[in-house]
Design a protein around this motif. Structure first.
Motif, PDB file in Angstrom:
ATOM      1  N   ALA A 112      16.863 -60.055  27.417  1.00 34.44           N
ATOM      2  CA  ALA A 112      17.359 -58.799  26.861  1.00 34.44           C
ATOM      3  C   ALA A 112      18.874 -58.694  27.043  1.00 34.44           C
ATOM      4  O   ALA A 112      19.601 -58.287  26.126  1.00 34.44           O
ATOM      5  N   TYR A 116      21.528 -58.578  23.897  1.00 35.36           N
ATOM      6  CA  TYR A 116      22.450 -57.462  23.702  1.00 35.36           C
ATOM      7  C   TYR A 116      23.902 -57.932  23.759  1.00 35.36           C
ATOM      8  O   TYR A 116      24.747 -57.448  23.006  1.00 35.36           O
ATOM      9  N   TYR A 126      17.594 -52.335  17.405  1.00 31.39           N
ATOM     10  CA  TYR A 126      17.368 -53.696  17.872  1.00 31.39           C
ATOM     11  C   TYR A 126      15.868 -53.987  17.913  1.00 31.39           C
ATOM     12  O   TYR A 126      15.075 -53.128  18.302  1.00 31.39           O
ATOM     13  N   MET A 151      16.522 -53.324  28.052  1.00 29.39           N
ATOM     14  CA  MET A 151      17.301 -52.908  26.891  1.00 29.39           C
ATOM     15  C   MET A 151      17.675 -51.432  26.974  1.00 29.39           C
ATOM     16  O   MET A 151      18.789 -51.035  26.576  1.00 29.39           O
ATOM     17  N   LEU A 159      14.677 -49.051  19.698  1.00 28.89           N
ATOM     18  CA  LEU A 159      14.096 -50.368  19.890  1.00 28.89           C
ATOM     19  C   LEU A 159      12.828 -50.459  19.058  1.00 28.89           C
ATOM     20  O   LEU A 159      12.012 -49.532  19.056  1.00 28.89           O
TER      21      LEU A 159
END
Length: 228
Positions: A112, A116, A126, A151, A159
């Motif tokens: 993660a 990112y 995302y 995240m 998400l």
């Protein structure tokens, strides 16, 4: 997406429900959706004429990477930055995804962070593309939860969870930490409730050579919320 599960979607059994695996969104009529037609792309689509493509799509989802640096099969998408810039420069709203290769909870958290770090910060949302197991050890459900938790520490943007009905069900995936879900099924409309449906791997879009994965909105309210 260039997916390992591409051939598993045909012939899904009907009456699958995802209540047990955490899919709890409601399906709405999407005819009036602001963000209805989309495609997801990666380096496999080559050089894209974004000026043409943007005229045919409401939004696009571009790949960033597969796995985590250090993984045997880690790969950074060679068109990641170019595709993101092309979409943005032509006024096309953008989401981004990574193909998971989790081997542990620790690895999921690190993946993660890597995703990112490499992602375009102008992306509206995302996506976790979670469709295959990279280890026989541990729980994929726990890996997914760890990825989402990490995240959320990095971003407050939506998400989205992507998979097939069968993989999510078989691994008892809990998507309650996500802001929506995206299901691929090329044979028929998903029998489970989903927000975004990947309905074809053989779509066509002006400006994109060859086949491209195509998606359509099923839950207007949820998908629109990804762009606020």
């Amino acid at each position: 997406m260039k997916l390992s599960i591409r051939n598993t979607f045909v012939g899904f059994a009907t009456a699958l429900t995802l209540t047990a695996v955490g899919f709890n969104t409601t399906t709405e009529n999407a005819e009036a959706a602001s963000y209805k037609k989309s495609a997801d792309v990666s380096e496999f689509q080559g050089d894209i004429n974004w000026k043409k493509a943007a005229k045919q799509l409401d939004f696009v989802i571009t790949r960033v990477q597969a796995g985590n640096p250090g993984d045997t099969n880690y790969h950074y998408d060679t068109k990641s930055k170019e595709n993101a810039k092309g979409a943005r420069d032509n006024g096309l709203p953008l989401g981004q995804y990574e193909y998971s290769q989790f081997t542990s909870v620790k690895d999921a958290k690190q993946e993660a962070k890597s995703f990112y770090q490499h992602a375009d910060k102008n992306a509206k949302f995302y996506v976790l593309d979670n469709e295959s197991r990279s280890t026989d050890n541990g729980s994929e459900r726990d890996f997914v939860k760890a990825w989402a938790a990490q995240m959320k520490k990095l971003t407050d943007k939506p998400l989205v969870y992507y998979s097939s009905e069968s993989f999510a069900k078989d691994n008892n995936i809990d998507t309650s930490a996500f802001n929506g879900n995206w299901i691929a099924n090329y044979s028929e409309k998903p029998s489970s409730k989903t927000d975004l449906w990947q309905y074809s791997s053989e779509g066509t879009v002006d400006g994109i050579d060859g086949n491209v994965d195509m998606d359509t909105t099923l839950n207007t309210k949820t998908v629109n919320s990804w762009f606020k």
